[in-house]
Design an enzyme around this catalytic site. Structure first.
Site, short mmCIF file in Angstrom:
data_model
loop_
_atom_site.label_atom_id
_atom_site.label_comp_id
_atom_site.label_asym_id
_atom_site.label_seq_id
_atom_site.Cartn_x
_atom_site.Cartn_y
_atom_site.Cartn_z
N CYS A 49 -4.55 10.79 2.12
CA CYS A 49 -3.69 9.61 1.94
C CYS A 49 -2.28 9.94 1.50
CB CYS A 49 -4.34 8.65 0.96
SG CYS A 49 -5.84 7.93 1.61
N LEU A 56 0.08 12.15 -14.57
CA LEU A 56 1.11 13.07 -15.07
C LEU A 56 0.50 14.45 -15.30
CD1 LEU A 56 3.30 11.05 -17.62
CD2 LEU A 56 3.89 11.79 -15.30
N LYS A 96 0.82 -1.22 0.00
CA LYS A 96 0.00 0.00 0.00
C LYS A 96 0.85 1.27 0.00
CE LYS A 96 -3.27 2.89 0.29
NZ LYS A 96 -4.54 2.96 0.91
N GLY A 154 -2.82 16.25 -2.63
CA GLY A 154 -3.25 16.48 -1.26
C GLY A 154 -4.14 15.33 -0.84
C1 UDX Z 1 -4.99 7.83 -3.32
C2 UDX Z 1 -4.63 6.59 -4.16
O1 UDX Z 1 -4.85 6.89 -5.54
C3 UDX Z 1 -5.46 5.41 -3.73
O2 UDX Z 1 -5.07 4.26 -4.44
C4 UDX Z 1 -5.26 5.18 -2.24
O3 UDX Z 1 -6.07 4.12 -1.79
C5 UDX Z 1 -5.60 6.44 -1.46
O4 UDX Z 1 -4.82 7.54 -1.94
P1 UDX Z 1 -7.00 9.60 -3.35
O5 UDX Z 1 -6.36 10.24 -2.15
O6 UDX Z 1 -8.47 9.37 -3.35
O7 UDX Z 1 -6.34 8.16 -3.62
O8 UDX Z 1 -6.66 10.54 -4.58
P2 UDX Z 1 -5.89 10.43 -5.97
O9 UDX Z 1 -6.87 10.29 -7.06
O10 UDX Z 1 -4.79 9.46 -5.91
O11 UDX Z 1 -5.29 11.92 -6.05
C6 UDX Z 1 -4.40 12.38 -5.04
C7 UDX Z 1 -4.00 13.80 -5.29
O12 UDX Z 1 -3.12 13.88 -6.40
C8 UDX Z 1 -5.14 14.78 -5.59
O13 UDX Z 1 -4.92 15.97 -4.86
C9 UDX Z 1 -5.01 15.03 -7.08
O14 UDX Z 1 -5.49 16.29 -7.44
C10 UDX Z 1 -3.50 14.91 -7.27
N1 UDX Z 1 -3.11 14.53 -8.64
C11 UDX Z 1 -3.48 13.32 -9.14
C12 UDX Z 1 -2.31 15.39 -9.38
O15 UDX Z 1 -1.94 16.49 -8.94
N2 UDX Z 1 -1.92 15.01 -10.65
C13 UDX Z 1 -2.28 13.81 -11.17
O16 UDX Z 1 -1.87 13.53 -12.32
C14 UDX Z 1 -3.10 12.95 -10.40
#
Ligand code: UDX
Length: 458
Positions: free
Chosen positions: A278, A268, A222, A275
């Site tokens: 997680c 990407l 994880k 943020g």
């Molecule tokens: C994440 C993991 O994806 C998931 O597998 C785990 O179980 C929990 O943590 P989550 O926190 O719901 O899930 O959000 P995620 O979709 O991963 O996005 C995380 C952050 O990254 C967001 O703030 C999003 O805006 C940012 N992000 C994501 C980017 O800045 N660029 C990207 O290309 C993708």
């Protein structure tokens, strides 16, 4: 149709499942897991100490915004298979107990706060029946499962412990629970694996990959996955910094490298960074744990991943100052987005909200719009000005910041809102807007990771 088992427990007649499940902790993970397991035909009891949450869930109401979960929850409550309670005794006849409580960042360190996981184990261990399996799903520092297994053995030698990490994304929680891209189980016996295979039989029938691991590897999967995702985002945001300095365009760069299947085009999206509840705390807790294990150097790079991520927020503020001047006092800024990502009302460690708070702190007159997250955001930052009315947010603004890429922002007609603002001036902090559309409508548009003078693309 109702029937009853030999022990006198009510079961739904159409339930063909033998096992009874409990789910401890009813946040994003637990509430979704409980409803999803019920939809697979299991009798499920969700347990949480928060009485208000239990009362809402029992009425089929989800205490947070998660697309599709309302419907699933109320459907499952209606079947009679799914119930919620704050009483751990209700789990005494269950065969499998899932621990789904949170592991937030500790107040005074990078490490995870294990209070809730420890509390859940301490509460379930004495009531778990002999032969039952306690399955951790929470994200924990490696070594936690082995420690809890020892504790369990000292309280209740008849029950066993396993770890089954959860990879769900907020906004896609239901889909990710019922159609995960893999199932990972950390077990110490064949019997534990068999029980988990029975729980997930319907998913295994869909050919979802099944990975059996030992306890530490299951825990590590994880945090390794989240560290990789965080690294991918910070990598592209580092490239964004270089593009800004070298007159390039990070969106074109990301597209071009993403065609290489070894790299892939997902995660990407350059912008103000990651943020949520997680990614940020998981990479920090992973570093803290590596330190304890004497392997600090192996994860030193995550420190840089964290810095690049936080720097994206600072770069956004710098862009604002470059535009409005150093003194932001009284300058009217409209902020689109408070949630940490679209399709969520979660504002934990939200880059958008962090930027809004910093601008407010610098004296700017900030008004923040979000379709779903204003209530949560207001609770955290009562001094800030929130609205769910987009027109209200934009009225009189000298600069718009697009910080959470909700679909409704992408669908804005730039000509139609021009009369509302004082200046047709916008910065895209998520690289998600149709630049050509805005520039054609006469807007001054800039974006993170793109040369200051924007060439309209397309
Ligand atoms: C994440 C993991 O994806 C998931 O597998 C785990 O179980 C929990 O943590 P989550 O926190 O719901 O899930 O959000 P995620 O979709 O991963 O996005 C995380 C952050 O990254 C967001 O703030 C999003 O805006 C940012 N992000 C994501 C980017 O800045 N660029 C990207 O290309 C993708």
């Amino acid at each position: 149709m109702w029937g009853s088992t030999s022990e006198g427990h009510l079961v739904v007649a159409n339930s063909n499942k033998r096992l009874r499940l409990s789910v401890i902790g009813t946040g994003y993970l637990g509430a979704t897991h409980a409803a999803a397991m019920s939809s697979l035909g299991f009798e499920v009891v969700g347990i949480d100490l928060d009485k208000e949450k239990i009362s809402l869930l029992s009425q089929g109401r989800v205490p947070f915004f998660e697309p599709g979960l309302d419907q699933l929850l109320s459907d499952e409550i209606a079947t009679g298979r799914l119930t919620f309670t704050d009483d751990f005794a209700a789990a005494s006849e269950c065969d499998v107990h899932f621990i789904c409580v949170g592991t937030p960042q500790a107040k005074n360190s990078l490490a995870a706060d294990m209070t809730f996981v420890n509390g859940a184990l301490a509460a379930i261990a004495p009531v778990a029946k002999s032969g039952s399996l306690i399955v951790g799903k929470s994200t924990v520092p490696v070594g936690t499962a082995a420690r809890l297994a020892e504790e369990l053995a000292s309280i209740n030698a008849g029950a066993e412990l396993a770890w089954n990490p959860e990879f769900l994304r907020e906004g896609f929680a239901v889909e990710d629970t019922l159609r995960p891209n893999r199932l990972v189980v950390g077990v110490t016996s064949d019997r534990a694996e068999e029980i988990l295979r029975e729980v997930y039989a319907d998913l295994l029938a869909l050919d979802i990959p099944w990975i059996r691991a030992d306890l530490p590897t299951a825990e590590l999967v994880k945090v390794a996955a989240n560290s990789f995702l965080a690294t991918k985002i910070s990598f592209i945001n580092a490239m964004a910094e270089i593009c800004e300095a070298a007159d390039g365009d990070v969106t074109v760069l990301a597209k071009a490298i993403g065609f290489d299947p070894r790299i892939g085009n997902r995660f990407l999206q350059a912008g103000i960074g990651f943020g949520g509840g997680c990614l940020p705390k998981d990479i920090r807790a992973f570093m803290a744990r590596a330190d304890e294990l004497g392997a600090r150097q192996a994860l030193e790079f995550l420190r840089e991943i964290d810095s690049i991520n936080l720097r994206a927020r600072t770069r956004m503020i710098e862009l604002v100052r470059a535009d409005l001047g150093d003194d932001l006092k009284g300058r009217k800024i409209a902020i689109l987005g408070a949630a940490f990502k679209p399709e969520s009302d979660d504002v934990r460690d939200s880059p958008a909200l962090d930027i809004a708070v910093q601008l407010h702190g610098a004296g700017a007159d900030v008004r923040i719009h979000d379709p779903k997250a204003t209530e949560n955001a207001k609770r955290r930052f009562p001094a800030l000005d929130f609205t769910t009315d987009l027109g209200e947010c934009l009225k009189g603004s000298e600069l718009i910041l697009h910080l959470t890429e909700w679909r409704e922002y992408r669908e804005i007609d730039p000509s139609a809102i021009a009369h509302l603002v004082a200046k047709k001036n916008i910065i895209d902090g998520r690289n998600a807007l149709d630049r050509a559309k805005w520039i054609k409508a006469g807007w001054h548009l800039r974006a993170l990771g793109v040369a200051p003078v924007l060439k309209a693309i397309g």
